[in-house]
Design a protein around this motif. Structure first.
Motif, PDB file in Angstrom:
ATOM      1  N   VAL A 174       2.857  11.581  17.183  1.00  0.00           N
ATOM      2  CA  VAL A 174       2.541  10.770  16.001  1.00  0.00           C
ATOM      3  C   VAL A 174       1.054  10.444  16.029  1.00  0.00           C
ATOM      4  N   ARG A 175       0.374  10.702  14.935  1.00  0.00           N
ATOM      5  CA  ARG A 175      -1.057  10.438  14.859  1.00  0.00           C
ATOM      6  C   ARG A 175      -1.378   9.691  13.578  1.00  0.00           C
ATOM      7  N   VAL A 176      -2.108   8.588  13.697  1.00  0.00           N
ATOM      8  CA  VAL A 176      -2.631   7.896  12.526  1.00  0.00           C
ATOM      9  C   VAL A 176      -3.918   8.626  12.145  1.00  0.00           C
ATOM     10  N   ALA A 177      -3.823   9.480  11.118  1.00  0.00           N
ATOM     11  CA  ALA A 177      -4.964  10.292  10.714  1.00  0.00           C
ATOM     12  C   ALA A 177      -5.871   9.563   9.738  1.00  0.00           C
ATOM     13  N   LYS A 178      -5.351   8.524   9.090  1.00  0.00           N
ATOM     14  CA  LYS A 178      -6.146   7.719   8.173  1.00  0.00           C
ATOM     15  C   LYS A 178      -5.567   6.324   8.133  1.00  0.00           C
ATOM     16  N   ASP A 179      -6.455   5.321   8.096  1.00  0.00           N
ATOM     17  CA  ASP A 179      -6.031   3.926   8.047  1.00  0.00           C
ATOM     18  C   ASP A 179      -7.066   3.153   7.238  1.00  0.00           C
ATOM     19  N   ARG A 180      -6.605   2.236   6.393  1.00  0.00           N
ATOM     20  CA  ARG A 180      -7.545   1.541   5.516  1.00  0.00           C
ATOM     21  C   ARG A 180      -8.509   0.651   6.288  1.00  0.00           C
ATOM     22  N   ARG A 181      -8.217   0.376   7.546  1.00  0.00           N
ATOM     23  CA  ARG A 181      -9.135  -0.390   8.390  1.00  0.00           C
ATOM     24  C   ARG A 181      -9.826   0.481   9.434  1.00  0.00           C
ATOM     25  N   GLY A 196       0.816  -1.201   0.000  1.00  0.00           N
ATOM     26  CA  GLY A 196       0.000   0.000   0.000  1.00  0.00           C
ATOM     27  C   GLY A 196       0.855   1.258   0.000  1.00  0.00           C
ATOM     28  N   VAL A 197       0.171   2.394  -0.056  1.00  0.00           N
ATOM     29  CA  VAL A 197       0.815   3.704  -0.055  1.00  0.00           C
ATOM     30  C   VAL A 197       0.615   4.350   1.310  1.00  0.00           C
ATOM     31  N   VAL A 198       1.688   4.806   1.917  1.00  0.00           N
ATOM     32  CA  VAL A 198       1.654   5.445   3.235  1.00  0.00           C
ATOM     33  C   VAL A 198       2.112   6.887   3.082  1.00  0.00           C
ATOM     34  N   GLU A 199       1.323   7.815   3.587  1.00  0.00           N
ATOM     35  CA  GLU A 199       1.696   9.228   3.556  1.00  0.00           C
ATOM     36  C   GLU A 199       2.289   9.626   4.897  1.00  0.00           C
ATOM     37  N   LEU A 200       3.481  10.200   4.860  1.00  0.00           N
ATOM     38  CA  LEU A 200       4.122  10.750   6.053  1.00  0.00           C
ATOM     39  C   LEU A 200       4.042  12.263   5.942  1.00  0.00           C
ATOM     40  N   ALA A 201       3.144  12.848   6.713  1.00  0.00           N
ATOM     41  CA  ALA A 201       2.892  14.282   6.628  1.00  0.00           C
ATOM     42  C   ALA A 201       3.527  14.984   7.815  1.00  0.00           C
ATOM     43  N   ALA A 202       4.471  15.880   7.537  1.00  0.00           N
ATOM     44  CA  ALA A 202       5.168  16.617   8.596  1.00  0.00           C
ATOM     45  C   ALA A 202       5.349  18.056   8.146  1.00  0.00           C
ATOM     46  N   PRO A 203       5.463  18.982   9.096  1.00  0.00           N
ATOM     47  CA  PRO A 203       5.757  20.370   8.707  1.00  0.00           C
ATOM     48  C   PRO A 203       7.034  20.415   7.879  1.00  0.00           C
ATOM     49  N   ARG A 204       6.998  21.176   6.811  1.00  0.00           N
ATOM     50  CA  ARG A 204       8.147  21.243   5.919  1.00  0.00           C
ATOM     51  C   ARG A 204       9.395  21.672   6.678  1.00  0.00           C
ATOM     52  N   GLY A 205      10.485  20.934   6.454  1.00  0.00           N
ATOM     53  CA  GLY A 205      11.735  21.232   7.121  1.00  0.00           C
ATOM     54  C   GLY A 205      11.943  20.482   8.410  1.00  0.00           C
ATOM     55  N   LEU A 206      10.921  19.736   8.876  1.00  0.00           N
ATOM     56  CA  LEU A 206      11.087  19.004  10.137  1.00  0.00           C
ATOM     57  C   LEU A 206      12.141  17.911  10.002  1.00  0.00           C
ATOM     58  N   ARG A 257      -4.934  21.474   1.660  1.00  0.00           N
ATOM     59  CA  ARG A 257      -5.361  20.171   1.140  1.00  0.00           C
ATOM     60  C   ARG A 257      -6.874  20.172   0.975  1.00  0.00           C
ATOM     61  N   PRO A 258      -7.394  20.505  -0.222  1.00  0.00           N
ATOM     62  CA  PRO A 258      -8.848  20.555  -0.408  1.00  0.00           C
ATOM     63  C   PRO A 258      -9.523  19.192  -0.381  1.00  0.00           C
ATOM     64  N   MET A 259      -8.758  18.122  -0.569  1.00  0.00           N
ATOM     65  CA  MET A 259      -9.336  16.780  -0.527  1.00  0.00           C
ATOM     66  C   MET A 259      -8.264  15.790  -0.077  1.00  0.00           C
ATOM     67  N   PRO A 260      -8.659  14.659   0.554  1.00  0.00           N
ATOM     68  CA  PRO A 260      -7.666  13.680   1.025  1.00  0.00           C
ATOM     69  C   PRO A 260      -7.123  12.846  -0.129  1.00  0.00           C
ATOM     70  N   LEU A 261      -5.992  12.229   0.115  1.00  0.00           N
ATOM     71  CA  LEU A 261      -5.402  11.315  -0.861  1.00  0.00           C
ATOM     72  C   LEU A 261      -5.852   9.884  -0.568  1.00  0.00           C
ATOM     73  N   PRO A 262      -6.002   9.057  -1.601  1.00  0.00           N
ATOM     74  CA  PRO A 262      -6.436   7.671  -1.402  1.00  0.00           C
ATOM     75  C   PRO A 262      -5.284   6.769  -0.958  1.00  0.00           C
ATOM     76  N   VAL A 263      -4.745   7.034   0.224  1.00  0.00           N
ATOM     77  CA  VAL A 263      -3.621   6.254   0.741  1.00  0.00           C
ATOM     78  C   VAL A 263      -4.129   5.217   1.735  1.00  0.00           C
ATOM     79  N   ALA A 264      -3.325   4.182   1.969  1.00  0.00           N
ATOM     80  CA  ALA A 264      -3.686   3.151   2.941  1.00  0.00           C
ATOM     81  C   ALA A 264      -3.538   3.660   4.365  1.00  0.00           C
ATOM     82  N   MET A 265      -2.592   4.585   4.564  1.00  0.00           N
ATOM     83  CA  MET A 265      -2.366   5.149   5.895  1.00  0.00           C
ATOM     84  C   MET A 265      -1.768   6.535   5.747  1.00  0.00           C
TER      85      MET A 265
END
Length: 268
Positions: free
Chosen positions: A228-235, A52-62, A206-214
């Motif tokens: 650390v927060r799991v903001a989206k999970d396929r389950r 699957g595809v996992v998005e790691l979202a962090a403030p730029r430069g972190l 982000r006007p819409m979410p991405l279809p990622v698994a997590m």
């Protein structure tokens, strides 16, 4: 000459024993544990989902999303060596780095075998096509796509609260295009043992979410502490922000490591 330790020799036998004694072992194999145990403890299955595809979202430069991605590469390579013999090389990993920000000594310090890491630095307009082609090859245990600093990727390039209608319209068009790209990436890796990591800017509009698994959201609250927060999970296993304390090398250790000669990154 390289020789395996008794612990390494016993590992395959231990795995076989676990498969016969613990039914959940096969389920755990569907995840890729990181070499950072503190992060594993914050994830629903103790690692990143495979196939699957996992998005790691962090403030730029972190930079912490880069550390987690490097940890995933190191873990996948170590796992491949553990499954094989003394002559087994680590798994191939790939890093798409359009901004040219990846630093070879830091990669080596993270435990990644540079001789088994392919780094691609395509122009921004070719990023999506290169990413899909590399994903479709299924040649890589971990494919990292760093778009945190690429304007237009995943709706990035503007800060929240921007009111310009033309700019907002362009971002929505760019994001709609990238939603289709992420779907192609997900289809390319579905059913495989590989993991695709997207490094994105959490602060971008982000006007819409991405279809990622997590989707993992990262925020640094101290030098050695993350939320650390799991903001989206396929389950559907969304979590509240979890504090994670990361170990720190001593200054002497960091100086010793940084002074060692390191091979260069293989680029295409």
């Amino acid at each position: 000459m390289f020789s395996m330790s008794p612990v390494a020799l016993a590992a395959p036998l231990a795995r076989d024993l676990l498969r016969h004694t613990l039914p959940e072992f096969e389920a755990r194999a569907k995840t890729l544990p990181l070499s950072i145990q503190e992060i594993n403890d914050a994830l629903p299955e103790g690692g990143l989902p495979r196939g699957g595809v996992v998005e790691l979202a962090a403030p730029r430069g972190l930079g912490r999303s880069t550390s987690i991605a490097l940890s995933a590469c190191a873990s996948a390579q170590a796992e491949a060596r553990l499954r094989g013999t003394s002559a087994t090389a680590g798994a191939w990993c790939a890093w798409i780095d359009p901004s040219g920000s990846l630093f070879a000594p830091a990669v080596a310090r993270a435990g990644v075998d540079l001789s088994r890491l392919l780094v691609a630095r395509p122009p921004a307009e070719m990023l999506a096509k290169v990413a899909v082609r590399m994903a479709m090859s299924r040649a890589f245990a971990v494919l990292v796509i760093d778009v945190a600093g690429v304007p237009g990727a995943f709706g990035q390039g503007a800060v929240k609260g921007e009111r310009s209608a033309p700019a907002a319209g362009r971002r929505e068009e760019d994001l709609a295009r990238w939603v289709n790209v992420v779907r192609k990436l997900a289809l390319a890796t579905e059913g495989s043992d590989g993991t695709i990591l997207l490094l994105t800017d959490r602060q971008a509009a982000r006007p819409m979410p991405l279809p990622v698994a997590m989707r993992l959201e990262l925020e640094q609250v101290a030098e050695d502490r993350l939320m650390v927060r799991v903001a989206k999970d396929r389950r559907g296993r969304v979590t509240s922000p979890t504090p994670v304390v990361l170990g720190q090398r001593s200054k002497a250790e960091r100086a010793a490591v940084s002074s060692e000669p390191r091979p260069a990154l293989s680029r295409v």
